[in-house]
Motif scaffolding. Sequence first.
Motif, PDB file in Angstrom:
ATOM      1  N   VAL A 179       1.003  -1.457  -0.029  1.00 28.04           N
ATOM      2  CA  VAL A 179      -0.541  -0.490   0.233  1.00 28.04           C
ATOM      3  C   VAL A 179       0.593   1.298   0.222  1.00 28.04           C
ATOM      4  N   ALA A 180       0.305   2.406  -0.443  1.00 26.52           N
ATOM      5  CA  ALA A 180       0.490   3.789  -0.957  1.00 26.52           C
ATOM      6  C   ALA A 180      -0.010   4.755   0.589  1.00 26.52           C
ATOM      7  N   THR A 181       0.294   5.730   0.754  1.00 30.11           N
ATOM      8  CA  THR A 181      -0.114   6.615   2.029  1.00 30.11           C
ATOM      9  C   THR A 181       0.004   7.568   1.242  1.00 30.11           C
ATOM     10  N   VAL A 182      -1.357   8.550   1.584  1.00 28.61           N
ATOM     11  CA  VAL A 182      -1.499  10.036   0.831  1.00 28.61           C
ATOM     12  C   VAL A 182      -2.124  10.455   2.169  1.00 28.61           C
ATOM     13  N   PRO A 183      -0.927  11.796   3.033  1.00 34.08           N
ATOM     14  CA  PRO A 183      -1.388  12.407   3.841  1.00 34.08           C
ATOM     15  C   PRO A 183      -2.732  13.269   4.093  1.00 34.08           C
ATOM     16  N   HIS A 184      -2.912  13.185   4.795  1.00 37.91           N
ATOM     17  CA  HIS A 184      -4.313  14.518   4.691  1.00 37.91           C
ATOM     18  C   HIS A 184      -3.449  15.904   4.582  1.00 37.91           C
ATOM     19  N   VAL A 185      -4.785  16.503   3.723  1.00 31.29           N
ATOM     20  CA  VAL A 185      -3.937  17.844   4.159  1.00 31.29           C
ATOM     21  C   VAL A 185      -5.631  19.542   4.035  1.00 31.29           C
ATOM     22  N   GLU A 186      -5.332  19.682   5.510  1.00 32.52           N
ATOM     23  CA  GLU A 186      -6.396  20.347   6.394  1.00 32.52           C
ATOM     24  C   GLU A 186      -7.170  21.516   4.826  1.00 32.52           C
ATOM     25  N   GLY A 187      -8.664  21.076   5.418  1.00 34.15           N
ATOM     26  CA  GLY A 187      -9.202  22.256   4.511  1.00 34.15           C
ATOM     27  C   GLY A 187      -8.965  21.576   2.347  1.00 34.15           C
ATOM     28  N   ARG A 188      -9.007  20.810   2.124  1.00 30.99           N
ATOM     29  CA  ARG A 188      -8.496  20.137   0.734  1.00 30.99           C
ATOM     30  C   ARG A 188      -9.730  18.395   1.240  1.00 30.99           C
ATOM     31  N   LYS A 214     -11.858  19.064 -12.502  1.00 31.53           N
ATOM     32  CA  LYS A 214     -12.069  19.275 -10.568  1.00 31.53           C
ATOM     33  C   LYS A 214     -11.751  20.422  -9.878  1.00 31.53           C
ATOM     34  N   GLY A 215     -10.589  21.298 -10.728  1.00 32.43           N
ATOM     35  CA  GLY A 215     -10.152  21.984  -9.897  1.00 32.43           C
ATOM     36  C   GLY A 215      -8.794  21.278  -8.487  1.00 32.43           C
ATOM     37  N   ALA A 216      -8.133  19.952  -8.903  1.00 28.28           N
ATOM     38  CA  ALA A 216      -7.868  19.756  -8.653  1.00 28.28           C
ATOM     39  C   ALA A 216      -6.017  19.504  -8.460  1.00 28.28           C
ATOM     40  N   ARG A 217      -4.980  18.942  -7.945  1.00 27.33           N
ATOM     41  CA  ARG A 217      -3.888  19.290  -7.921  1.00 27.33           C
ATOM     42  C   ARG A 217      -3.520  18.462  -8.053  1.00 27.33           C
ATOM     43  N   PRO A 218      -2.792  17.839  -9.129  1.00 29.91           N
ATOM     44  CA  PRO A 218      -1.928  16.775  -8.111  1.00 29.91           C
ATOM     45  C   PRO A 218      -1.246  15.819  -7.011  1.00 29.91           C
ATOM     46  N   ALA A 219      -1.331  14.823  -6.535  1.00 34.77           N
ATOM     47  CA  ALA A 219      -0.521  14.384  -4.569  1.00 34.77           C
ATOM     48  C   ALA A 219      -0.117  13.318  -5.256  1.00 34.77           C
ATOM     49  N   GLY A 220      -0.661  12.577  -7.024  1.00 35.30           N
ATOM     50  CA  GLY A 220       0.560  11.276  -7.008  1.00 35.30           C
ATOM     51  C   GLY A 220      -0.528  10.031  -7.784  1.00 35.30           C
ATOM     52  N   TYR A 221       0.330   9.429  -8.459  1.00 37.17           N
ATOM     53  CA  TYR A 221      -0.641   8.102  -8.888  1.00 37.17           C
ATOM     54  C   TYR A 221       0.018   6.699  -8.996  1.00 37.17           C
ATOM     55  N   LEU A 222      -0.530   5.938  -9.551  1.00 39.38           N
ATOM     56  CA  LEU A 222      -0.660   4.644  -9.301  1.00 39.38           C
ATOM     57  C   LEU A 222      -0.951   3.873 -10.542  1.00 39.38           C
ATOM     58  N   GLY A 258       2.219   3.118  -6.367  1.00 38.33           N
ATOM     59  CA  GLY A 258       2.840   2.630  -6.869  1.00 38.33           C
ATOM     60  C   GLY A 258       1.587   1.419  -7.940  1.00 38.33           C
ATOM     61  N   GLY A 259       1.380   0.626  -7.831  1.00 36.77           N
ATOM     62  CA  GLY A 259      -0.039  -0.367  -8.600  1.00 36.77           C
ATOM     63  C   GLY A 259       0.773  -1.519  -8.641  1.00 36.77           C
ATOM     64  N   ASP A 260       0.335  -1.734  -9.528  1.00 39.67           N
ATOM     65  CA  ASP A 260       0.764  -4.034 -10.029  1.00 39.67           C
ATOM     66  C   ASP A 260       1.579  -3.686 -12.191  1.00 39.67           C
ATOM     67  N   THR A 261       1.996  -5.110 -11.928  1.00 38.44           N
ATOM     68  CA  THR A 261       2.528  -5.472 -13.129  1.00 38.44           C
ATOM     69  C   THR A 261       1.522  -6.397 -13.822  1.00 38.44           C
ATOM     70  N   VAL A 262       1.096  -7.000 -14.576  1.00 39.10           N
ATOM     71  CA  VAL A 262       0.861  -8.824 -14.817  1.00 39.10           C
ATOM     72  C   VAL A 262       1.210  -8.474 -15.653  1.00 39.10           C
ATOM     73  N   ARG A 263       1.283  -9.991 -16.572  1.00 39.99           N
ATOM     74  CA  ARG A 263       0.645 -10.342 -18.023  1.00 39.99           C
ATOM     75  C   ARG A 263      -0.189 -10.587 -18.189  1.00 39.99           C
ATOM     76  N   THR A 264      -0.577 -10.543 -19.954  1.00 40.98           N
ATOM     77  CA  THR A 264      -1.663 -10.706 -20.898  1.00 40.98           C
ATOM     78  C   THR A 264      -1.505 -11.682 -22.263  1.00 40.98           C
ATOM     79  N   PRO A 265      -2.080 -12.548 -22.606  1.00 44.52           N
ATOM     80  CA  PRO A 265      -1.849 -12.754 -23.381  1.00 44.52           C
ATOM     81  C   PRO A 265      -2.763 -11.862 -24.939  1.00 44.52           C
TER      82      PRO A 265
END
Length: 330
Positions: free
Chosen positions: A32-41, A80-88, A122-129
């Motif tokens: 897992v990853a953690t995303v900190p809480h930001v007051e007022g957001r 949505k007026g959002a600034r990016p905090a991270g991605y998976l 974070g995320g995941d890697t898998v094989r696909t046919p």
Amino acid sequence: MTGRRPGEEGLIARFFRPLATSPGAALLLDDVATVPHVEGRELVVTTDAIVAGVHFFPDDPADAIARKALRVNLSDLAAKGARPAGYLVTLALPRDWTVDWLEGFVEGLAADQEEFGVSLLGGDTVRTPGPLWISVTALGYAPEGHVPRRNGAAPGQRLYVTGTIGDAALGLLLRQDESLALTWDLRRADKEWLLDRYLLPEPRLSLAGVVSAYATASMDISDGLVGDAGKLASASRVGALIDASRTPLSRAASRAVAADREALAVALTGGDDYELLLAIDPDDADAFESDAAAAGVPVTDIGALVEGGGVSVEANGRPLDLGAGSFAHF
């Protein structure tokens, strides 16, 4: 650089760990990853997948595929007026993947991480046919209580778009049939513009603060201007009136439309623009335009929200028939 293909743990360590610069990613050593809480957001979350042969050409450059996968999600955050905090990222690799291809893919992600100030969680890697596919989940923060949904529009409000409309759809047609460059009387720069706009969307993150301050309803335009205007209008239980003569077209798209009457319908209904569609109260229009200009993002008033339902499109006061009016993924 070529090399032996690593196993999953080696793949993560070699290719993706260098992208995980956020403390919450824990160097990708956890489940897992953690995303900190930001007051007022408020935390805003979105996810989109792209599939080879459906959303991109299998022979597209690996770095461009990676950047498109990330950018279509960043575009949702911007709407949505959002600034990016991270991605998976979840990456399903076919049997014939190569180290060279994956190196190009992570180089594309690294370039956009630097450009947009975001890092891998974070995320995941898998094989696909089957074919290659990539799913990205992006997280961002927006001012609490100021996340414009699709259902906040009201009759009398103005309908705005960012940038220019239809370039990606025309670029896709051009990619499928290069002879259209002659039909549309395109110069080399025009052709390259349309092809690039299809390959690499531009998320309007620099407008995020303006969106949260003024938009009553918003979304990004992924399935065509007319179709997505219909979605916004339906969610808000209003109608939409679009003036095609005011809809902003690039020089390349304008040349195509001037040479081919069918190109206008493609521009207005085709997908993959990833510009923003915004409902703005008329009393806020001047301030919105001024703040958007200060943010470096062109915006254009293309019509209005009205009583009733559905979407009407006109040009020079005359109605236009655009057929289905929307791009569909299925």
